[in-house]
Scaffold this motif. Structure first.
Motif, PDB file in Angstrom:
ATOM      1  N   ARG A 159      -4.429  39.810  33.629  1.00 25.49           N
ATOM      2  CA  ARG A 159      -5.238  39.354  34.752  1.00 25.49           C
ATOM      3  C   ARG A 159      -4.328  38.683  35.768  1.00 25.49           C
ATOM      4  O   ARG A 159      -3.404  37.954  35.409  1.00 25.49           O
ATOM      5  CB  ARG A 159      -6.319  38.373  34.284  1.00 25.49           C
ATOM      6  CG  ARG A 159      -7.376  38.983  33.373  1.00 25.49           C
ATOM      7  CD  ARG A 159      -8.499  37.982  33.097  1.00 25.49           C
ATOM      8  NE  ARG A 159      -7.973  36.776  32.478  1.00 25.49           N
ATOM      9  CZ  ARG A 159      -7.844  36.602  31.163  1.00 25.49           C
ATOM     10  NH1 ARG A 159      -8.173  37.576  30.342  1.00 25.49           N
ATOM     11  NH2 ARG A 159      -7.378  35.473  30.685  1.00 25.49           N
ATOM     12  N   THR A 160      -4.601  38.934  37.039  1.00 25.76           N
ATOM     13  CA  THR A 160      -3.781  38.347  38.098  1.00 25.76           C
ATOM     14  C   THR A 160      -4.080  36.862  38.210  1.00 25.76           C
ATOM     15  O   THR A 160      -5.230  36.464  38.421  1.00 25.76           O
ATOM     16  CB  THR A 160      -4.043  39.040  39.445  1.00 25.76           C
ATOM     17  OG1 THR A 160      -3.703  40.418  39.326  1.00 25.76           O
ATOM     18  CG2 THR A 160      -3.219  38.401  40.544  1.00 25.76           C
ATOM     19  N   GLN A 161      -3.035  36.032  38.071  1.00 28.38           N
ATOM     20  CA  GLN A 161      -3.203  34.582  38.188  1.00 28.38           C
ATOM     21  C   GLN A 161      -2.950  34.104  39.609  1.00 28.38           C
ATOM     22  O   GLN A 161      -3.601  33.186  40.084  1.00 28.38           O
ATOM     23  CB  GLN A 161      -2.256  33.878  37.209  1.00 28.38           C
ATOM     24  CG  GLN A 161      -2.593  34.139  35.750  1.00 28.38           C
ATOM     25  CD  GLN A 161      -1.674  33.401  34.803  1.00 28.38           C
ATOM     26  OE1 GLN A 161      -0.453  33.430  34.939  1.00 28.38           O
ATOM     27  NE2 GLN A 161      -2.258  32.729  33.824  1.00 28.38           N
ATOM     28  N   THR A 162      -1.974  34.687  40.279  1.00 27.52           N
ATOM     29  CA  THR A 162      -1.688  34.329  41.676  1.00 27.52           C
ATOM     30  C   THR A 162      -1.346  35.605  42.425  1.00 27.52           C
ATOM     31  O   THR A 162      -0.778  36.542  41.874  1.00 27.52           O
ATOM     32  CB  THR A 162      -0.493  33.356  41.786  1.00 27.52           C
ATOM     33  OG1 THR A 162       0.670  33.968  41.194  1.00 27.52           O
ATOM     34  CG2 THR A 162      -0.775  32.045  41.087  1.00 27.52           C
ATOM     35  N   GLU A 163      -1.702  35.644  43.713  1.00 25.68           N
ATOM     36  CA  GLU A 163      -1.348  36.799  44.524  1.00 25.68           C
ATOM     37  C   GLU A 163      -1.250  36.394  45.986  1.00 25.68           C
ATOM     38  O   GLU A 163      -2.108  35.684  46.514  1.00 25.68           O
ATOM     39  CB  GLU A 163      -2.364  37.929  44.370  1.00 25.68           C
ATOM     40  CG  GLU A 163      -1.986  39.176  45.153  1.00 25.68           C
ATOM     41  CD  GLU A 163      -2.795  40.403  44.749  1.00 25.68           C
ATOM     42  OE1 GLU A 163      -2.826  40.697  43.532  1.00 25.68           O
ATOM     43  OE2 GLU A 163      -3.400  41.023  45.632  1.00 25.68           O
ATOM     44  N   LEU A 164      -0.178  36.808  46.633  1.00 22.75           N
ATOM     45  CA  LEU A 164       0.046  36.598  48.058  1.00 22.75           C
ATOM     46  C   LEU A 164       0.615  37.877  48.626  1.00 22.75           C
ATOM     47  O   LEU A 164       1.561  38.446  48.076  1.00 22.75           O
ATOM     48  CB  LEU A 164       1.020  35.438  48.293  1.00 22.75           C
ATOM     49  CG  LEU A 164       1.486  35.236  49.732  1.00 22.75           C
ATOM     50  CD1 LEU A 164       0.312  34.771  50.605  1.00 22.75           C
ATOM     51  CD2 LEU A 164       2.618  34.206  49.790  1.00 22.75           C
ATOM     52  N   ARG A 165       0.062  38.349  49.732  1.00 20.45           N
ATOM     53  CA  ARG A 165       0.468  39.624  50.325  1.00 20.45           C
ATOM     54  C   ARG A 165       1.200  39.382  51.647  1.00 20.45           C
ATOM     55  O   ARG A 165       0.724  38.631  52.510  1.00 20.45           O
ATOM     56  CB  ARG A 165      -0.770  40.486  50.564  1.00 20.45           C
ATOM     57  CG  ARG A 165      -0.513  41.838  51.226  1.00 20.45           C
ATOM     58  CD  ARG A 165      -1.832  42.543  51.466  1.00 20.45           C
ATOM     59  NE  ARG A 165      -2.519  42.794  50.202  1.00 20.45           N
ATOM     60  CZ  ARG A 165      -2.764  44.000  49.716  1.00 20.45           C
ATOM     61  NH1 ARG A 165      -2.385  45.071  50.380  1.00 20.45           N
ATOM     62  NH2 ARG A 165      -3.398  44.149  48.573  1.00 20.45           N
ATOM     63  N   ARG A 166       2.349  40.032  51.785  1.00 14.57           N
ATOM     64  CA  ARG A 166       3.059  40.078  53.067  1.00 14.57           C
ATOM     65  C   ARG A 166       3.517  41.519  53.305  1.00 14.57           C
ATOM     66  O   ARG A 166       3.268  42.403  52.487  1.00 14.57           O
ATOM     67  CB  ARG A 166       4.253  39.116  53.080  1.00 14.57           C
ATOM     68  CG  ARG A 166       3.843  37.647  52.968  1.00 14.57           C
ATOM     69  CD  ARG A 166       4.828  36.725  53.652  1.00 14.57           C
ATOM     70  NE  ARG A 166       6.172  36.819  53.089  1.00 14.57           N
ATOM     71  CZ  ARG A 166       7.257  36.405  53.732  1.00 14.57           C
ATOM     72  NH1 ARG A 166       7.190  35.908  54.958  1.00 14.57           N
ATOM     73  NH2 ARG A 166       8.443  36.492  53.145  1.00 14.57           N
ATOM     74  N   TYR A 167       4.201  41.732  54.418  1.00 12.86           N
ATOM     75  CA  TYR A 167       4.543  43.093  54.826  1.00 12.86           C
ATOM     76  C   TYR A 167       6.033  43.182  55.136  1.00 12.86           C
ATOM     77  O   TYR A 167       6.616  42.264  55.722  1.00 12.86           O
ATOM     78  CB  TYR A 167       3.720  43.503  56.054  1.00 12.86           C
ATOM     79  CG  TYR A 167       2.238  43.324  55.822  1.00 12.86           C
ATOM     80  CD1 TYR A 167       1.471  44.338  55.260  1.00 12.86           C
ATOM     81  CD2 TYR A 167       1.619  42.107  56.123  1.00 12.86           C
ATOM     82  CE1 TYR A 167       0.122  44.161  55.015  1.00 12.86           C
ATOM     83  CE2 TYR A 167       0.266  41.920  55.885  1.00 12.86           C
ATOM     84  CZ  TYR A 167      -0.478  42.944  55.325  1.00 12.86           C
ATOM     85  OH  TYR A 167      -1.812  42.762  55.073  1.00 12.86           O
ATOM     86  N   GLY A 168       6.628  44.283  54.715  1.00  9.35           N
ATOM     87  CA  GLY A 168       8.041  44.499  54.957  1.00  9.35           C
ATOM     88  C   GLY A 168       8.273  45.779  55.754  1.00  9.35           C
ATOM     89  O   GLY A 168       7.589  46.785  55.548  1.00  9.35           O
ATOM     90  N   PHE A 169       9.238  45.733  56.676  1.00 10.67           N
ATOM     91  CA  PHE A 169       9.599  46.893  57.485  1.00 10.67           C
ATOM     92  C   PHE A 169      11.122  46.989  57.520  1.00 10.67           C
ATOM     93  O   PHE A 169      11.803  45.994  57.777  1.00 10.67           O
ATOM     94  CB  PHE A 169       9.026  46.766  58.898  1.00 10.67           C
ATOM     95  CG  PHE A 169       7.541  46.597  58.920  1.00 10.67           C
ATOM     96  CD1 PHE A 169       6.703  47.700  58.857  1.00 10.67           C
ATOM     97  CD2 PHE A 169       6.964  45.328  58.953  1.00 10.67           C
ATOM     98  CE1 PHE A 169       5.321  47.541  58.843  1.00 10.67           C
ATOM     99  CE2 PHE A 169       5.590  45.163  58.939  1.00 10.67           C
ATOM    100  CZ  PHE A 169       4.762  46.274  58.886  1.00 10.67           C
ATOM    101  N   ARG A 170      11.635  48.198  57.264  1.00 12.67           N
ATOM    102  CA  ARG A 170      13.073  48.383  57.125  1.00 12.67           C
ATOM    103  C   ARG A 170      13.564  49.535  57.987  1.00 12.67           C
ATOM    104  O   ARG A 170      12.890  50.561  58.124  1.00 12.67           O
ATOM    105  CB  ARG A 170      13.411  48.680  55.667  1.00 12.67           C
ATOM    106  CG  ARG A 170      14.898  48.827  55.377  1.00 12.67           C
ATOM    107  CD  ARG A 170      15.117  49.723  54.178  1.00 12.67           C
ATOM    108  NE  ARG A 170      14.760  51.109  54.470  1.00 12.67           N
ATOM    109  CZ  ARG A 170      14.694  52.069  53.546  1.00 12.67           C
ATOM    110  NH1 ARG A 170      14.920  51.782  52.282  1.00 12.67           N
ATOM    111  NH2 ARG A 170      14.382  53.315  53.885  1.00 12.67           N
ATOM    112  N   GLN A 171      14.762  49.339  58.559  1.00 12.45           N
ATOM    113  CA  GLN A 171      15.411  50.394  59.323  1.00 12.45           C
ATOM    114  C   GLN A 171      16.920  50.197  59.254  1.00 12.45           C
ATOM    115  O   GLN A 171      17.399  49.070  59.085  1.00 12.45           O
ATOM    116  CB  GLN A 171      14.933  50.381  60.782  1.00 12.45           C
ATOM    117  CG  GLN A 171      15.281  51.627  61.571  1.00 12.45           C
ATOM    118  CD  GLN A 171      14.514  51.711  62.884  1.00 12.45           C
ATOM    119  OE1 GLN A 171      14.081  50.693  63.429  1.00 12.45           O
ATOM    120  NE2 GLN A 171      14.327  52.921  63.396  1.00 12.45           N
TER     121      GLN A 171
END
Length: 373
Positions: A159-171
């Motif tokens: 079971r997920t205890q903690t979750e934080l979402r961000r975004y990555g972009f690479r070039q």
């Protein structure tokens, strides 16, 4: 039709391949399945810390120096403030994700792993995996199939205890690296990592909480970096990915274990994602050799602790301008403190080694710079 093997690994990214190689070196018969077909790429910072290279070496994989760019430390930058530190031992490697994946695939083939690319996993049960229409019986099942792990979801592991979402972009940009450090540029809008990956190429990776931000915005939010990149031609298209901070309450169930991002993850800000996965690969194979995954469950917790702590600190710095400014200025005035923090981050020192005196010194410096924030 039914086939028998010792281990089935679902997921053919770097961590799945490293696990397969380690298991073969331990004398196990291994089958690896992935719906994708190489070459396989993914947006990431493309830097491997010294501890990650050591973990790869532990499974018998060495990256030829001609396929990478050696970097000797980390540098934080924001505006006029800069602080850097060299690794206490060894160097890191900047290496293109596709180069790393190709190298690991070759090593897996040489080790005798049964690689099933372009293969759909249609069913998973205790001791059985169905690949397309073929039932494979096995002693162990390893889910190395990423953030959206079907092994985890189908078998309801953790079971997920903690979750934080961000975004990555690479070039990638075609220019000669201006430093042999990985540079991390900070602003209120996120962080940008610059990793030298070849004598004539750098990898630029933006990590942000804003899903609309792109590398085209560098001149607005990271002007110092934009100036360095001015006139350089892009050598790859911009590619995006989600970076998750996710902790599960368990990573094993019976004879099934999760590794890599399938088993939880730290924010990409730490630069330790693959390094953690390679250490997990070693630990899960040792557990399979012992006949029980209990030791892997314990090892998984210990492997992730330093990175989770560093992630929390760095995310707090990113979210709080006053904290970031005071911390960076305090560290720039006492760079030996930053060096000790880097040593802890790459596993050369323990958190307790930082000591009360250093903690108080850093706290005092942060208070001293309060008026400048």
């Amino acid at each position: 039709m039914s086939t028998r093997t010792d281990v089935v690994i679902v997921g053919g990214g770097p961590v799945g391949l490293a696990t397969a190689i380690a298991a073969r070196h331990a004398g196990m018969k291994v089958m690896l399945a992935d719906h994708a077909v190489p070459p396989i790429d993914k947006a990431c910072g493309e830097g491997l810390m010294p501890d990650g290279l050591e973990s790869l070496a532990a499974v018998g994989v060495t990256i030829p120096v001609e396929n990478a760019f050696q970097f000797r430390g980390i540098r934080f930058r924001e505006g006029e403030t800069s602080v850097d530190a060299t690794f206490p031992r060894g160097v890191g490697y900047g290496v293109r994700r596709t180069v790393l994946h190709d190298l690991l695939t070759q090593r897996a083939e040489e080790a005798g792993v049964d690689l099933r690319w372009g293969t759909r996993v249609s069913a998973i049960a205790d001791g059985r995996v169905t690949l397309n229409d073929e039932e494979v019986r096995c002693d162990w099942i390893i889910g190395a199939d990423g953030q959206a792990s079907q092994v985890r979801e189908r078998m309801q592991i953790g079971r997920t205890q903690t979750e934080l979402r961000r975004y990555g972009f690479r070039q990638h940009f075609a220019l000669t690296p201006w430093t042999d450090y990985v540079e991390v540029y900070w602003s209120d809008h996120g962080q940008v990592y610059v990793t030298p990956v070849a004598e004539d190429q750098v990898c630029v990776a933006l990590i942000t909480a804003d899903p609309h931000l792109r590398l085209s915005c560098l001149s607005t939010f990271f002007p110092e970096l934009a100036e360095k990149l001015s006139g350089a031609n892009a050598s790859s298209r911009e590619q995006g990915a989600i970076t998750l901070t996710r902790q599960l309450d368990t990573v094993c169930a019976g004879n099934i274990a999760l590794v890599g991002e399938a088993s939880g993850s730290v924010d990409a800000i730490t630069g330790e994602g693959m390094s953690l996965g390679f250490r997990q690969a070693v630990a899960v194979v040792e557990a399979m050799q012992s006949g029980s995954l209990a030791s892997y469950a314990r090892a998984h917790i210990e492997i992730g602790k330093p990175a989770r702590r560093m992630s929390m600190l760095m995310l707090s710095m990113g979210n709080r301008r006053w904290l970031r400014h005071r911390t960076l200025r305090a560290l720039s005035s006492r760079p030996e403190l930053f060096a000790q923090m880097l040593s802890i981050h790459v596993g050369e020192s323990k958190l307790r080694d930082f000591g009360l005196e250093r903690a108080l010194t850093l706290g005092w410096r942060m208070l001293y710079t309060q008026g400048e924030a």
